[in-house]
Design an enzyme around this catalytic site. Structure first.
Site, short mmCIF file in Angstrom:
data_model
loop_
_atom_site.label_atom_id
_atom_site.label_comp_id
_atom_site.label_asym_id
_atom_site.label_seq_id
_atom_site.Cartn_x
_atom_site.Cartn_y
_atom_site.Cartn_z
N HIS A 1 -2.96 -1.59 -4.42
CA HIS A 1 -4.22 -0.91 -4.08
C HIS A 1 -4.22 0.44 -4.79
O HIS A 1 -3.58 1.39 -4.36
CB HIS A 1 -4.36 -0.71 -2.57
CG HIS A 1 -5.77 -0.34 -2.16
ND1 HIS A 1 -6.52 0.61 -2.83
CD2 HIS A 1 -6.55 -0.81 -1.15
CE1 HIS A 1 -7.71 0.70 -2.24
NE2 HIS A 1 -7.76 -0.14 -1.23
N GLU B 1 -13.13 -8.89 -0.13
CA GLU B 1 -13.93 -7.64 -0.18
C GLU B 1 -14.25 -7.33 -1.64
O GLU B 1 -14.08 -6.20 -2.11
CB GLU B 1 -13.15 -6.48 0.43
CG GLU B 1 -12.64 -6.76 1.85
CD GLU B 1 -11.99 -5.56 2.53
OE1 GLU B 1 -11.18 -4.89 1.87
OE2 GLU B 1 -12.32 -5.28 3.70
N HIS C 1 0.78 -1.25 0.00
CA HIS C 1 0.00 0.00 0.00
C HIS C 1 0.81 1.30 0.00
O HIS C 1 0.27 2.35 0.38
CB HIS C 1 -0.95 0.04 1.22
CG HIS C 1 -2.08 -0.97 1.16
ND1 HIS C 1 -1.90 -2.32 1.15
CD2 HIS C 1 -3.43 -0.80 1.13
CE1 HIS C 1 -3.06 -2.96 1.12
NE2 HIS C 1 -4.00 -2.05 1.09
N CYS D 1 -10.87 2.34 7.17
CA CYS D 1 -10.88 3.18 5.97
C CYS D 1 -12.20 3.93 5.79
O CYS D 1 -12.24 5.04 5.25
CB CYS D 1 -10.63 2.33 4.73
SG CYS D 1 -11.60 0.81 4.71
N HIS E 1 -11.22 -6.78 -5.68
CA HIS E 1 -11.51 -5.88 -4.54
C HIS E 1 -12.28 -4.66 -5.04
O HIS E 1 -11.82 -3.92 -5.90
CB HIS E 1 -10.17 -5.49 -3.94
CG HIS E 1 -10.24 -4.75 -2.65
ND1 HIS E 1 -10.38 -3.39 -2.59
CD2 HIS E 1 -10.19 -5.19 -1.36
CE1 HIS E 1 -10.40 -3.01 -1.30
NE2 HIS E 1 -10.28 -4.09 -0.55
#
Lengths: 637, 637
Positions: B177, B306, B125, B400, B254
């Site tokens: 991400h 997710e 990330h 988040c 995701h």
């Protein structure tokens, strides 16, 4: 406390249009298929495995071999087969050679990890394997009269009895996967040796006492916390070991283990007259019956831990409902019925048998379901629901179900009749005959029926000499109207706990004709089962029906059954299974052509009305893979 | 290719009966609450963390701090607050002190694992955090004119531009991400510096090329196979990196990452005129719109990863539907609308905003949903569905969503109006005003409405000097009947791609009155969505309704809505949320008293007919925890 003694498979002759073909397929296809996988995966040679060789044994392989022997033994009794006997004798020889001097016998712990013997009862299934070996030995002895396997097991049981108990120097343990408890009681039934009863009683009584043996044992192994499967939490209810068994009040944990220990508990109550234990069994049975059982008799809805979920949590598409768990429920019900003649037990036994158990094996006998979902939506994207297969499998990594269903079908004869001092009871309707001794007189009982497709049952009661006793015929819970005649005439009879009781002076050739009305019925589920709300199922007799894509096209989830005017027709349909009956019902679903591509729109359905075809659930997935549903939307519009 | 330029939050003044209270709560409660958790968990001091101290930074903590700054900055512009500014300046000072000489900035990789810098773009990330910091810096600069944070980030962006690219010595990587892509395009919007556009373009273009950078990188780290999360399978679609982005054709992986990269791609297409890229974005948008979106605008139905599940797989009770994913869909729709003025984009934006996003935050602004299920059955036994909470939470391990919803609400002004060479478009109906420059003339636009509770919208168009331009008013997709008047009189207007287009010579004080009929409506879902078959939902205007246990008692899964005679009444209801409207509808459910204890029985329902109370979905779970359902059984019996 046992009032009813099951007539053993050895004394029952089945000639039934429904079951005989299934029993033949079981013998001719299933048993060889299971043998082949058992052999080629190394389970048989496991007894002589040496480090460095292929096919390293797994901790519970012995149980698979044992269940195959047990299943095969049941068939040998009516259908002697030298080759099969040779196969078993070969395995028995391997076991004899493997058995240690002290009697210990386990292919994994002898050959792979000898130092771990009896160090982890919680997870390593040693006593579980022993239990299945005992059951196998009993069956083989009963079928053939050969003692070698039985003697091996008696020696092993002696070793176990020395190892476990409350005396100084003994381990106060019990198995994480129950099974030996019921096996030892079966053994006691054969040997009459109190030691076998006592050992089973010890395992049952000791279970769940504080401090928990599994924790003591884990500490000795230097393990911190608990088995990763449950995170750090001590979830001993998974093993039915969170409290002493007489305090259990909810069916929890691994469903097969639960079914096996409940069966053991019921057997022990029957032997020992322990009323408190029987009351516990009743509480657990009712908890299953009233809150945790699928309409198919499947139990253990949850994949996680192959376990019971909370009350009324019975999801359909992702149901676990393991074949072995439905079999365990048959065992449990059968044992309860021996203590208390109440049709509720036989109803559950029958429900599980004709639906959740028989769905576990394909019509050719060569493929098996581990999970038995109540609806299917086959899609490669169902990666989280990998336990739910849309097609039966030839074998599994953990392959407990194939041999389990094989042994149940092969021993079906044991589930039909029970006798007691007063007479005999008929619990399942299967064309068959048996000769039982009632009050010292031999009585021939025979049934003729086309059950479960047809509700007429004809029973002949022929005592050698006229004599007075009771014949109890179960009135199935699904039946609301029936008639009963004796020698063609109406008679008076009482109904006690769901059994029609006919007491009289019987003479040779007496005939009872029972006719159960068997209409197709809409069934609704308790509103607490959220997964079935707004839905109905269709059942006829003991058979739960389902709709399949092969007959009705896709979008079964969108089908609504016209509950105001179902317009049932029931007709013969040999296309999948000979003798079967299919049901047509008025239904509708939304026209696919009435939709554009939009996901959501103002409600304005265009319906296709059609006749939905339903087939017995247990024969689903015998054609190409597709959608299936038992519970269908309720609709009249 | 960008045709419509959003009017920035800085130029929009909201005075709205629905939104102003939400915006105030966001500023007064949410932002301080998020700050407090951000601070006390160590996220702020992470910049000066040293080994051995408490609160070891986590790899994506910087993004939480950045989003809090961004949200706060948006509020500061209209509501200056010295204390909040001080809090931000303090963080900026910490960042300045932490920033390495080469420009690198990341609290985790500077302080915890300096050697791992840029070694695992797939999982760690780094560029994601950079992206959020860039967005925070832009917002803070726009709100306050202060440059320090922006300068820090420009230095960091220079470092990133040196590190990544196709020149020799550069890494050909991109982030696992996504986020930096859209952030760099925002930065380009501010700076006009082509380098920022080019860097974003590089990250977007390089993504998914073969050989895959994540594999190369993993090999360098000596990792075999793939991240355990996916087993051994290379599931690069989780990262939208399974193929070059222009080849993507299904929304996969995701959902937040997907929404962010699609937003970046749409922004890049807008900037660069890349039609192929825009067509890809359209394909992906349509895939979501037509196959992967909940009625709430929630996306990403699956807990596992997710992620998006397969097409039409939209389970309700276990829906993931992350708040951040609905926000990402707002971003994506908003960017598509900038390229192509079509109400379908604004419809999705509105659907997500009023339902799936706003459900993510409690009415007091202090608690949040991560998952937004479409039905709730709170039970402690739901251990496998731990992601689905029946009550909003104050904070999360991966937190988040709270700062994400805060920044969206605080920047809501940016989503209402867009202008182009020809005039202005009104995309959301929110009482507000703005002054825009059209063809060199300042034009004051103001809206008055009680939307979403009421369909009347009054728009005043006041150019400084009379002038000719277009005013485009979105006709919402949910609306089938509406009227439009200009200065009280009917006029002719065209409807182009879902917008009423009024072109004329405008003069100060011109008034458009639009009235959208806003009846309560039954909604049905595409028959392919098996989870919604046999069910209807109720929607009024853009608001999706639900039933809660607090109003209707238990057994919501058993409720059937009378679809033949719904008998809707809509009435004001301030009891949960001021200004809200509740809906009553004819419904029935089975009498609990009509049931014994049995699980299954022949169908013979005893129905309670009653008026079911529905409340807006986004305000559910603001009372005590209980059942909730959006989709209700279709019934007329």
């Amino acid at each position: 406390m046992r009032k009813n003694i099951p007539v053993d498979f050895t004394d029952v002759y089945i000639r039934d249009s429904f079951w005989t073909p299934r029993i033949d397929i079981n013998r001719k296809n299933t048993i060889p298929a299971v043998y082949e996988f058992t052999r080629k995966t190394g389970r048989i040679d496991a007894w002589k495995w040496k480090p460095g060789k292929d096919n390293r044994p797994h901790i519970f392989w012995d149980s698979d071999v044992a269940k195959w022997i047990e299943a095969t033994a049941y068939t040998l009794e009516k259908n002697p087969d030298k080759n099969l006997e040779k196969q078993i004798d070969h395995i028995v020889d391997l076991m004899a050679a493997a058995q240690l001097k002290d009697g210990y016998l386990n292919s994994y712990f002898i050959n792979v990890e000898p130092k771990k013997r009896w160090t982890n009862l919680r997870d390593l299934h040693e006593l579980y394997c022993a239990g299945h070996l005992i059951e196998g030995a009993i069956a083989y002895f009963k079928a053939t009269g050969k003692r070698k396997f039985l003697d091996i097991m008696l020696k092993y049981v002696n070793h176990i009895a020395k190892t476990f108990g409350r005396k100084s120097g003994q381990k106060r343990g019990y198995c994480g996967h129950e099974e030996i408890e019921l096996a030892l009681l079966k053994l006691y039934g054969l040997t009459g040796d109190k030691k076998h009863l006592e050992l089973s009683k010890y395992f049952i009584d000791e279970r769940g006492k504080k401090p928990n043996y599994f924790s003591i044992e884990a500490e000795k192994r230097g393990e911190k916390g608990h088995w990763a499967f449950f995170g750090d939490k001590e979830n001993y209810d998974y093993y039915q070991a969170d409290k002493p068994v007489r305090e259990l009040d909810e069916a929890l944990g691994h469903a097969v283990r639960a079914g096996y220990i409940y069966s053991g508990m019921a057997s022990l109550a029957a032997e020992s007259g322990d009323r408190k234990l029987f009351e516990t069994c009743k509480k657990l049975f009712n908890n299953i019956l009233l809150k945790k059982m699928y309409i198919t008799g499947g139990i253990g809805s949850r994949k996680h831990g192959e376990s019971f979920s909370y009350e009324y949590d019975l999801q359909n598409e992702t149901a676990y409902a393991e074949t072995c768990a439905a079999i365990a429920l048959v065992f449990f019900s059968h044992r309860m019925l021996q203590i208390e003649q109440n049709s509720v037990y036989a109803d559950v036994m029958e429900r599980a048998l004709y639906n959740g158990v028989m769905s576990g094996v394909s019509l050719d006998g060569k493929a098996f379901f581990y999970s038995n979902p109540l609806s299917a939506y086959p899609h490669p994207g169902n990666i989280l629901e990998e336990h739910v297969k849309p097609e039966r499998q030839k074998w599994f990594g953990c392959s407990c179900c194939p041999s389990n269903v094989a042994r149940l079908i092969a021993s079906l004869g044991s589930y039909i009749y029970m006798k007691n001092d007063d007479g005999i009871s008929i619990n399942l309707f299967i064309s068959s005959s048996t000769s039982v001794n009632i009050k010292g007189n031999p009585v021939l009982i025979s049934q003729k029926t086309n059950y479960p497709w047809d509700g007429s049952v004809s029973v002949e009661v022929s005592p050698d000499v006229p004599s007075d006793f009771k014949v109890c015929v179960r009135i199935p819970g699904w039946c609301s109207k029936y008639s009963l005649k004796l020698n063609g005439a109406n008679i008076k009879f009482s109904v006690v706990d769901g059994y029609a009781v006919i007491r009289r002076q019987w003479k040779a050739g007496d005939k009872i004709d029972i006719s159960f009305e068997m209409p197709a019925m809409l069934i609704e589920a308790n509103p607490e089962i959220r997964h079935d709300c707004g839905k109905v199922a269709i059942q006829r007799g003991p058979i739960v029906y389902c709709a399949e894509e092969a007959d009705n096209g896709k979008h079964l989830y969108d089908v609504a059954v016209d509950v105001l005017n179902p317009g049932f027709t029931v007709s013969p349909d040999d296309s999948i299974f000979k003798g079967s009956k299919m049901i047509l019902v008025n239904a509708s679903k939304r026209k696919a052509s009435g939709w554009g591509k939009e996901l959501y729109r103002p409600y304005n359905p265009k319906l296709d009305k059609f006749r939905l075809k339903l087939i017995p659930y247990f024969i689903w997935a015998n054609r190409k893979s597709g959608e299936m549903a038992i519970w269908l939307n309720r609709g009249a519009i």
